[in-house]
Enzyme design. Structure first.
Site, PDB file in Angstrom:
ATOM      1  CD1 TRP A  11     -18.332   1.529  32.563  1.00 45.31           C
ATOM      2  CD2 TRP A  11     -17.737   3.825  32.470  1.00 45.31           C
ATOM      3  NE1 TRP A  11     -17.389   1.536  31.476  1.00 45.31           N
ATOM      4  CE2 TRP A  11     -17.007   2.716  31.473  1.00 45.31           C
ATOM      5  CE3 TRP A  11     -17.831   5.170  32.268  1.00 45.31           C
ATOM      6  CZ2 TRP A  11     -16.231   3.677  30.430  1.00 45.31           C
ATOM      7  CZ3 TRP A  11     -17.032   5.564  31.383  1.00 45.31           C
ATOM      8  CH2 TRP A  11     -16.171   4.718  30.459  1.00 45.31           C
ATOM      9  CE  LYS A  12     -24.764  -1.456  37.959  1.00 47.71           C
ATOM     10  NZ  LYS A  12     -25.185  -2.554  38.928  1.00 47.71           N
ATOM     11  CG  HIS A  96     -30.550  -0.033  36.864  1.00 43.16           C
ATOM     12  ND1 HIS A  96     -30.333  -0.241  38.342  1.00 43.16           N
ATOM     13  CD2 HIS A  96     -29.694  -0.695  36.149  1.00 43.16           C
ATOM     14  CE1 HIS A  96     -29.283  -1.452  38.127  1.00 43.16           C
ATOM     15  NE2 HIS A  96     -28.951  -1.304  36.894  1.00 43.16           N
ATOM     16  CD  GLU A 168     -29.847  -4.619  34.538  1.00 42.00           C
ATOM     17  OE1 GLU A 168     -28.624  -4.826  34.045  1.00 42.00           O
ATOM     18  OE2 GLU A 168     -30.132  -3.591  35.118  1.00 42.00           O
ATOM     19  N   GLY A 174     -25.198  -7.756  40.328  1.00 39.00           N
ATOM     20  CA  GLY A 174     -23.988  -7.712  41.453  1.00 39.00           C
ATOM     21  C   GLY A 174     -23.846  -8.857  42.398  1.00 39.00           C
TER      22      GLY A 174
END
EC number: 5.3.1.1
Length: 252
Positions: A11-12, A96, A168, A174
């Site tokens: 969800w960040k 991340h 990623e 995004g």
């Protein structure tokens, strides 16, 4: 080796506790059997107790989005892995690209965090991935391989086998761009090959490798069809209950 697929939503920095509660209430009873797929949500720190309380008794695993590598002390603003375990957290996302980029986290930091997570009885979701510049220079495999080796250094074979590694590509997070099925498979295999080189093939066959980067209900099945892709770490498409459930509805 059959590895259980793991779809995790990140969800960040989104959702307040009320919104988080509504989401988990909407999905908890509709999740597929945990025999088929593992489902998880990485919630912001302020939502964790709410998500854990509502998810209790369901098949939903709960992850924190970060932690520190010490359990307590004069570390203003940090999150204790010991307390994360005490409240019931299952996983912690570390490394991340947003943490590496905006908060200057190093491979050494991420390695220390992985050790602290295991020491406290949780499991890490270790992120890795290259920039567009590195990708276009043909150095993605070398770069990601070095990240993976550094993150896992000093862990036991048993710990590595239990880890989740999320590949990623930064250029696909995004942005609406997503790696091709071939790119995802190639790079997830690079991750597995690095684990095999460092810890042996038996360990590499057990570790789960997720792909992340503009994963949506429309493309998740194509990624999950790749032999070395064992799941997905999903951002935007995990924010709505209906979309999150659709991500879990793939055929491996």
């Amino acid at each position: 080796m059959s590895r259980k697929p793991f779809i995790a939503g990140n969800w960040k920095m989104n959702k307040n506790p009320e919104e988080a509660k509504a989401f988990v209430e909407a999905v908890a009873s509709k999740l597929p059997s945990s025999d088929l797929v593992e489902a998880g949500i990485a919630a912001p720190a302020l939502d964790l107790t709410t998500v854990l309380a509502v998810a209790k008794g369901s098949n939903l695993k709960v992850a924190a989005q970060n932690c520190y590598f010490e359990n307590a002390g004069a570390f203003t603003g940090e999150t204790s892995p010991q307390v994360l375990k005490e409240i019931g957290t299952d996983y912690v996302v570390i490394g991340h690209s947003e943490r590496r980029d905006y908060f200057h986290e190093t491979d050494e930091d991420i390695n220390k965090k992985a050790k602290a997570i295991f020491a406290n009885g949780m499991l890490p979701i270790i992120c890795c991935g290259e920039s567009l510049e590195t990708y276009e220079a043909g150095k993605a495999a070398e770069f990601v391989g070095a990240q993976v080796s550094a993150a896992l250094a000093g862990l036991t074979a048993e710990q590595v086998a239990a880890s989740v590694i999320a590949y990623e590509p930064i250029w696909a997070i995004g942005t609406g761009k997503s790696a091709s099925q071939d790119d995802a498979q190639k790079m997830c295999k690079v991750v597995r090959d690095v684990v095999a080189a460092d810890f042996g093939q038996e360990v590499a066959d057990k570790v789960r490798v997720q792909y992340g980067g503009s994963v949506k209900p429309e493309n998740v099945a194509s990624y999950m069809a790749c032999p070395d892709v064992d799941g997905a770490l999903v951002g935007g498409a995990s924010l709505e209950a209906e979309s999150f459930l659709a991500l879990l509805d793939f055929v491996k």
